[in-house]
Design a protein around this motif. Structure first.
Motif, PDB file in Angstrom:
ATOM      1  N   ALA B  38       0.853  -1.195   0.000  1.00  0.00           N
ATOM      2  CA  ALA B  38       0.000   0.000   0.000  1.00  0.00           C
ATOM      3  C   ALA B  38       0.879   1.231   0.000  1.00  0.00           C
ATOM      4  O   ALA B  38       2.039   1.185   0.432  1.00  0.00           O
ATOM      5  CB  ALA B  38      -0.912  -0.009   1.213  1.00  0.00           C
ATOM      6  N   LEU B  39       0.311   2.322  -0.459  1.00  0.00           N
ATOM      7  CA  LEU B  39       1.059   3.569  -0.548  1.00  0.00           C
ATOM      8  C   LEU B  39       0.219   4.690   0.059  1.00  0.00           C
ATOM      9  O   LEU B  39      -1.014   4.607   0.071  1.00  0.00           O
ATOM     10  CB  LEU B  39       1.348   3.917  -2.011  1.00  0.00           C
ATOM     11  CG  LEU B  39       2.203   2.937  -2.818  1.00  0.00           C
ATOM     12  CD1 LEU B  39       1.884   3.082  -4.301  1.00  0.00           C
ATOM     13  CD2 LEU B  39       3.676   3.200  -2.579  1.00  0.00           C
ATOM     14  N   VAL B  40       0.895   5.697   0.560  1.00  0.00           N
ATOM     15  CA  VAL B  40       0.179   6.902   0.944  1.00  0.00           C
ATOM     16  C   VAL B  40       0.498   7.959  -0.110  1.00  0.00           C
ATOM     17  O   VAL B  40       1.669   8.221  -0.415  1.00  0.00           O
ATOM     18  CB  VAL B  40       0.524   7.359   2.392  1.00  0.00           C
ATOM     19  CG1 VAL B  40       2.013   7.601   2.574  1.00  0.00           C
ATOM     20  CG2 VAL B  40      -0.242   8.616   2.754  1.00  0.00           C
ATOM     21  N   GLY B  45       3.446  20.371  -4.621  1.00  0.00           N
ATOM     22  CA  GLY B  45       3.080  21.328  -5.653  1.00  0.00           C
ATOM     23  C   GLY B  45       2.168  20.653  -6.658  1.00  0.00           C
ATOM     24  O   GLY B  45       1.147  20.056  -6.291  1.00  0.00           O
ATOM     25  N   ALA B  46       2.559  20.683  -7.921  1.00  0.00           N
ATOM     26  CA  ALA B  46       1.711  20.123  -8.979  1.00  0.00           C
ATOM     27  C   ALA B  46       1.941  18.629  -9.159  1.00  0.00           C
ATOM     28  O   ALA B  46       1.248  17.987  -9.941  1.00  0.00           O
ATOM     29  CB  ALA B  46       1.998  20.853 -10.292  1.00  0.00           C
ATOM     30  N   HIS B  47       2.913  18.077  -8.460  1.00  0.00           N
ATOM     31  CA  HIS B  47       3.300  16.687  -8.696  1.00  0.00           C
ATOM     32  C   HIS B  47       2.602  15.732  -7.724  1.00  0.00           C
ATOM     33  O   HIS B  47       2.638  15.952  -6.515  1.00  0.00           O
ATOM     34  CB  HIS B  47       4.820  16.522  -8.544  1.00  0.00           C
ATOM     35  CG  HIS B  47       5.589  17.448  -9.427  1.00  0.00           C
ATOM     36  ND1 HIS B  47       5.719  17.266 -10.782  1.00  0.00           N
ATOM     37  CD2 HIS B  47       6.245  18.601  -9.156  1.00  0.00           C
ATOM     38  CE1 HIS B  47       6.430  18.245 -11.303  1.00  0.00           C
ATOM     39  NE2 HIS B  47       6.767  19.080 -10.326  1.00  0.00           N
ATOM     40  N   ALA B  48       1.999  14.691  -8.319  1.00  0.00           N
ATOM     41  CA  ALA B  48       1.411  13.639  -7.476  1.00  0.00           C
ATOM     42  C   ALA B  48       2.530  12.694  -7.054  1.00  0.00           C
ATOM     43  O   ALA B  48       3.306  12.222  -7.893  1.00  0.00           O
ATOM     44  CB  ALA B  48       0.348  12.877  -8.262  1.00  0.00           C
ATOM     45  N   CYS B  49       2.635  12.448  -5.777  1.00  0.00           N
ATOM     46  CA  CYS B  49       3.716  11.609  -5.234  1.00  0.00           C
ATOM     47  C   CYS B  49       3.114  10.541  -4.318  1.00  0.00           C
ATOM     48  O   CYS B  49       1.941  10.627  -3.923  1.00  0.00           O
ATOM     49  CB  CYS B  49       4.704  12.438  -4.424  1.00  0.00           C
ATOM     50  SG  CYS B  49       5.476  13.775  -5.349  1.00  0.00           S
ATOM     51  N   ALA B  50       3.930   9.574  -3.975  1.00  0.00           N
ATOM     52  CA  ALA B  50       3.488   8.539  -3.032  1.00  0.00           C
ATOM     53  C   ALA B  50       4.721   7.927  -2.374  1.00  0.00           C
ATOM     54  O   ALA B  50       5.838   8.038  -2.883  1.00  0.00           O
ATOM     55  CB  ALA B  50       2.680   7.462  -3.751  1.00  0.00           C
ATOM     56  N   ILE B  51       4.474   7.317  -1.208  1.00  0.00           N
ATOM     57  CA  ILE B  51       5.547   6.632  -0.491  1.00  0.00           C
ATOM     58  C   ILE B  51       4.945   5.389   0.134  1.00  0.00           C
ATOM     59  O   ILE B  51       3.758   5.377   0.490  1.00  0.00           O
ATOM     60  CB  ILE B  51       6.191   7.549   0.581  1.00  0.00           C
ATOM     61  CG1 ILE B  51       7.370   6.888   1.272  1.00  0.00           C
ATOM     62  CG2 ILE B  51       5.177   7.952   1.645  1.00  0.00           C
ATOM     63  CD1 ILE B  51       8.634   6.954   0.488  1.00  0.00           C
ATOM     64  N   ASP B 126       2.260  18.343   0.617  1.00  0.00           N
ATOM     65  CA  ASP B 126       1.019  19.003   0.225  1.00  0.00           C
ATOM     66  C   ASP B 126      -0.090  17.957   0.171  1.00  0.00           C
ATOM     67  O   ASP B 126       0.169  16.776  -0.076  1.00  0.00           O
ATOM     68  CB  ASP B 126       1.164  19.648  -1.160  1.00  0.00           C
ATOM     69  CG  ASP B 126       2.032  20.897  -1.097  1.00  0.00           C
ATOM     70  OD1 ASP B 126       1.980  21.605  -0.076  1.00  0.00           O
ATOM     71  OD2 ASP B 126       2.768  21.148  -2.065  1.00  0.00           O
ATOM     72  N   GLY B 127      -1.325  18.427   0.370  1.00  0.00           N
ATOM     73  CA  GLY B 127      -2.446  17.508   0.355  1.00  0.00           C
ATOM     74  C   GLY B 127      -3.166  17.537  -0.977  1.00  0.00           C
ATOM     75  O   GLY B 127      -2.763  18.254  -1.880  1.00  0.00           O
ATOM     76  N   PRO B 128      -4.214  16.780  -1.106  1.00  0.00           N
ATOM     77  CA  PRO B 128      -4.757  15.897  -0.068  1.00  0.00           C
ATOM     78  C   PRO B 128      -3.997  14.577   0.020  1.00  0.00           C
ATOM     79  O   PRO B 128      -3.370  14.152  -0.945  1.00  0.00           O
ATOM     80  CB  PRO B 128      -6.188  15.645  -0.556  1.00  0.00           C
ATOM     81  CG  PRO B 128      -6.089  15.750  -2.045  1.00  0.00           C
ATOM     82  CD  PRO B 128      -5.033  16.786  -2.325  1.00  0.00           C
ATOM     83  N   LEU B 129      -4.106  13.963   1.199  1.00  0.00           N
ATOM     84  CA  LEU B 129      -3.509  12.646   1.388  1.00  0.00           C
ATOM     85  C   LEU B 129      -4.457  11.596   0.811  1.00  0.00           C
ATOM     86  O   LEU B 129      -5.671  11.785   0.787  1.00  0.00           O
ATOM     87  CB  LEU B 129      -3.283  12.368   2.876  1.00  0.00           C
ATOM     88  CG  LEU B 129      -2.303  13.286   3.612  1.00  0.00           C
ATOM     89  CD1 LEU B 129      -2.297  12.935   5.093  1.00  0.00           C
ATOM     90  CD2 LEU B 129      -0.910  13.167   3.030  1.00  0.00           C
ATOM     91  N   ASP B 130      -3.901  10.527   0.370  1.00  0.00           N
ATOM     92  CA  ASP B 130      -4.735   9.474  -0.216  1.00  0.00           C
ATOM     93  C   ASP B 130      -4.087   8.131   0.085  1.00  0.00           C
ATOM     94  O   ASP B 130      -2.869   8.037   0.199  1.00  0.00           O
ATOM     95  CB  ASP B 130      -4.812   9.689  -1.734  1.00  0.00           C
ATOM     96  CG  ASP B 130      -5.973   8.928  -2.344  1.00  0.00           C
ATOM     97  OD1 ASP B 130      -6.763   8.337  -1.571  1.00  0.00           O
ATOM     98  OD2 ASP B 130      -6.084   8.925  -3.577  1.00  0.00           O
ATOM     99  N   LEU B 131      -4.912   7.118   0.237  1.00  0.00           N
ATOM    100  CA  LEU B 131      -4.380   5.769   0.407  1.00  0.00           C
ATOM    101  C   LEU B 131      -4.486   5.052  -0.941  1.00  0.00           C
ATOM    102  O   LEU B 131      -5.580   4.920  -1.492  1.00  0.00           O
ATOM    103  CB  LEU B 131      -5.177   5.020   1.475  1.00  0.00           C
ATOM    104  CG  LEU B 131      -4.607   3.676   1.902  1.00  0.00           C
ATOM    105  CD1 LEU B 131      -3.226   3.844   2.526  1.00  0.00           C
ATOM    106  CD2 LEU B 131      -5.548   2.991   2.896  1.00  0.00           C
ATOM    107  N   LEU B 132      -3.354   4.634  -1.470  1.00  0.00           N
ATOM    108  CA  LEU B 132      -3.338   4.005  -2.787  1.00  0.00           C
ATOM    109  C   LEU B 132      -3.071   2.517  -2.638  1.00  0.00           C
ATOM    110  O   LEU B 132      -2.271   2.108  -1.797  1.00  0.00           O
ATOM    111  CB  LEU B 132      -2.231   4.624  -3.658  1.00  0.00           C
ATOM    112  CG  LEU B 132      -2.267   6.153  -3.822  1.00  0.00           C
ATOM    113  CD1 LEU B 132      -1.059   6.608  -4.638  1.00  0.00           C
ATOM    114  CD2 LEU B 132      -3.550   6.579  -4.515  1.00  0.00           C
TER     115      LEU B 132
END
Lengths: 651, 176
Positions: B38-40, B45-51, B126-132
């Motif tokens: 799973a990822l958060v 900024g304008a970039h969608a990221c996850a970890i 930056d938000g919003p946070l999401d569970l991927l």
């Protein structure tokens, strides 16, 4: 006294009573097991101290019962011993009830009176079964990770702070909640306390092995093993002690043949002593080794200094301290035992980062003594809250000398060569600002902060209350240059940074500013507030008296016993000394005699306070040179003022 | 021909840059190409990221008041209390060389909490946070954001940060 303060003081009394009752139980067990006059004396002293604390809070029935309990200790019969043991249990129930309900339980008081007054036969209590030596018995004890206790304490502290801030409209339930929270916090705090002996376990074997490895013969003596100290504080102290011990064996002690040539016993003597002084743990590591060559070190410092004259003017102790703090080395080669040279700088730095102090004394050929102290309880600090640059800070009350209003109705700033100066008594002090990221408006108050015998007036925009906080440590690895030792959350939700007075003064004062005597200035028109030095060993009595005196406009400095008070009076002579009669280390008459013997304090007004009104005590007080003798149960600010007028002390 | 002397760039505090360079020079680790559970998700900024979710101990939607620590490191924003516990606040934007954003911005921003020995770090993003949902990551693309090392990209298009790089960056916060 406002309701919140009273609640807080009752909580303090309950916590102190719990400690005292434990001590009373232990001494009672000693003299119940067989004749032990020393235990009887100790019992009476502890009971007397608790009586004084109860008197300060106006708990008359307890005062009376404790007075009778003192007398009962002289009775050597088995029946009397049994009554004492039972009375201690009832006292425990009474103080627990006091912390929960805010008042004394009458039924328990009746039982206590019967037990200590020799009246009606005391109700019998079923004998407590002995703890079984079985698995069931083992379940009576729990082993918890210390971190969980810390977390529980943190939560309890937060609840206690929030409960203390409940409005008076919350009524009796609010008071009960606040008292319960205080009691819970005190209980959890007690869980963290461990005897100092635990920290020094195995040290003797370590010393022996290390000395043998280096071809030396060193004997270790450890004192103060029974002192109970916060676990974190003790862990820190243990690390520092091990470092100092290794250094002493490696660099301090001579080889047995060299010692013999110097006329010393072949076996070197290493002493580690722990003591609790007021709110600090003091550790002393002393050796009878070769000592430091202060003259040689002075010469080396002078050669490297920009201002050799300043080095020449320093005392030997200051030379050694500067040498140690700067990472001085007496050796050219590193060893695998303690690295290169003395390596004391790490200890100096770490101790100071904890808000403590470090001292080094040495006599060439006779040995060295390193003394450091650290705050005893990092989880509970009483601070003065101040606002500056939009941020809130807490300054440990022990470092706050006084506060002044600047401008209209207060002191006027004076121009100085490096900025504004503030007249404080007969001195002018530099007014400094905290290096906050955002500059606030002009300071409206000055807080006189003292550390390491240096003073500075800290300009702040807002001055808050004195409050107790449970700070949490700031990771030093992340913020190595931070001037704060911890952060805490106030009941209002505002974060507070706990300033380290030592680091603060180091940062805001140039090194050369330590500690010059500022020139005298003309007196500034301001109502003189008398400076009272209050010596009292009972924490709750001390707090009651401090609150009372400060509410009446006195500037109060506190000391935990006569020895501390004597040191405080030597540093700065107060207007009057108010001292408890019975205290450990140095009692009231002892303090009085010592003050009278020193020219600077020979004429200082001294008032002794005691819960005893007997002629013998009064005579002892008078013989010691004290000016007045007041009974605690009758003490109030009006009586103090009247006494001061009689002694010719004018405000 | 006159030889020009080599250009010298003076950096007041080279240690963070050295640490960053060392992290970026690390070869991709095997763990970064594995499927993740799973990822958060978050934005920079304008970039969608996850970890990877396992790297962070919790995520908070709003960091709350950030207080600068008196005399504290300039590379960090300060301290924030989350559930009565103080957290050191670091801004992931700083990893991109953009510097720490104003504290007022961080107060409203979400944060990923990483627990280190004895203390906690709130990494502001930056938000919003999401569970991927996890799964096999796509091949590692070139990072669209300078300074960040990637493990791959998610089906949603989010750039997945290298867990090793992220942990190393947090560990490196105490480099002087």
């Amino acid at each position: 006294m406002d309701a919140a303060t009273h609640r807080r003081l009752l909580g303090l009394f309950a916590a102190e009573a719990a400690e005292s009752l434990t001590a009373l139980g232990e001494t009672c067990a000693r003299f119940s097991a067989g004749p032990d006059p020393a235990a009887v004396v100790e019992f009476k002293q502890v009971a007397h101290g608790l009586k004084g604390a109860a008197a300060a809070l106006g708990l008359a029935p307890l005062v009376d019962a404790l007075h009778r309990l003192e007398g009962l200790a002289a009775d050597e019969t088995a029946a009397a011993r049994a009554r004492i043991a039972r009375a201690l249990e009832v006292l425990g129930a009474i103080t627990t009830g006091l912390s929960v309900h805010g008042q004394l339980g009458q039924s328990e008081l009746d039982v206590l009176a019967a037990l200590v007054g020799g009246g009606a036969a005391a109700p019998e209590r079923p004998a407590r079964p002995a703890a079984p030596a079985t698995a069931e018995g083992a379940l009576e004890r729990l082993t918890l990770p210390a971190r969980e206790v810390d977390d529980a304490l943190r939560l309890a502290s937060a609840v206690a702070r929030q409960a203390a801030a409940l409005p008076d409209a919350a009524g009796a339930p609010g008071v009960e909640l606040a008292l319960s929270a205080d009691r819970l916090e005190a209980l959890l705090l007690e869980f963290r306390m461990v005897p100092a002996g635990q920290a020094f376990e195995g040290l003797d074997a370590e010393v022996g092995a290390l000395a043998a490895k280096l071809g030396k013969d060193v004997g270790l003596e450890v004192r103060g093993l029974e002192v109970r100290v916060d676990r974190n504080t003790l862990q820190f102290a243990r690390a520092m002690v091990r470092h100092l011990v290794r250094n002493a064996i490696d660099h301090g002690f001579e080889a047995p043949t060299d010692r013999a040539r110097a006329g010393k016993p072949a076996r070197g003597r290493l002493t580690v002593a722990a003591a609790v002084l007021g709110a600090t743990l003091e550790i002393r590591v002393a050796d009878d080794g070769a000592g430091f060559d202060a003259d040689g070190i002075r010469a080396r410092l002078s050669a490297a200094a920009r201002d050799p004259a300043r080095i020449a003017s320093l005392s030997d102790a200051d030379v050694l301290l500067q040498f140690a703090a700067a990472g001085g080395s007496t050796r050219a080669e590193a060893t695998d035992v303690s690295g290169r040279g003395v390596g004391l700088s790490a200890v100096v730095s770490l101790v100071r980062s904890k808000g403590g102090d470090f001292r080094l004394e040495s006599v060439r050929g006779q040995g060295s003594t390193v003394t450091f102290d650290v705050p005893l309880d990092a989880y509970s600090a009483e601070v003065l809250t101040v606002g500056s640059g939009g941020l809130l800070f807490g300054i440990p009350l022990t470092a706050v000398e006084r506060t002044l209003r600047i401008g209209e109705g207060g002191v006027a700033l004076q121009p100085g060569p490096t900025g504004p100066m503030v007249p404080v008594d007969e001195q002018i002090l530099q007014l400094v600002a905290l290096p906050t990221p955002d500059r606030g408006p002009a300071p409206r108050f000055a807080v006189v902060v003292r550390a390491n015998q240096r003073r500075v007036a800290l300009g702040v925009e807002d001055l808050g209350d004195a409050t107790r906080v449970s700070p949490q440590r700031v990771p030093p690895a992340v913020h190595p240059d931070a001037l704060v030792t911890g952060v805490a959350l106030l009941p209002s939700g505002d974060p507070l940074q706990l300033l380290s007075p030592h680091l603060l003064l180091d940062a805001v004062l140039p090194a050369s500013a330590a500690p010059p005597e500022a020139p005298a200035v003309a007196a500034v028109p301001e109502r003189r507030r008398l400076k009272v030095l209050l010596a009292e060993d009972s924490l709750s009595t001390r707090e009651v008296l401090r609150v009372l005196l400060e509410q009446e406009g006195f500037v109060v400095r506190v000391a935990g016993d006569g020895a501390e008070a004597l040191e405080a009076a030597r540093r700065e002579v107060p207007d009057v000394v108010l001292s408890d009669f019975n205290m450990p280390r140095c009692d009231g008459p002892g303090l009085s005699r010592a003050l009278r013997a020193a020219p600077a304090t020979a004429r200082l007004p001294i008032i002794l306070l005691s819960s005893q009104a007997d002629e013998r005590s009064k005579a002892a007080g008078a013989a010691s040179g004290a000016d007045a003798y007041l009974v605690k149960s009758q003490f109030n600010a009006a009586l103090l003022r009247a006494t001061l007028r009689r002694l010719g002390v004018e405000e | 021909m006159k030889r020009l002397s080599p250009l010298q760039v003076r950096v007041p505090d080279p240690e963070p840059l050295k640490a960053q360079a060392a992290l970026l020079a690390l070869p991709p680790e095997a763990e970064d190409t594995h499927a993740v559970l799973a990822l958060v998700g978050f934005r920079l900024g304008a970039h969608a990221c996850a970890i990877e979710l396992g790297v962070v101990s919790r995520a908070v939607a709003r960091l709350g008041r950030v207080v600068p620590l008196l005399g504290g490191s300039q590379r960090l924003a300060g301290i924030a209390f989350i559930d009565n516990v103080p957290h050191v606040v670091a801004d992931l934007w700083a990893a991109t060389g953009a510097g720490v954003r104003p504290r007022a911005t961080l107060t409203e921003a979400p944060a990923l909490v990483v627990v280190r020995e004895g203390w906690r770090v709130a990494v502001s993003v930056d938000g919003p946070l999401d569970l991927l949902e996890g799964g096999q990551l796509r091949a590692t693309p070139a990072s669209a954001v300078a300074g960040l090392a990637l493990a791959g990209s998610h089906a949603s298009g989010a750039m997945v940060l290298s867990a090793a790089w992220f942990k190393g960056w947090v560990e490196g916060l105490d480099a002087r």
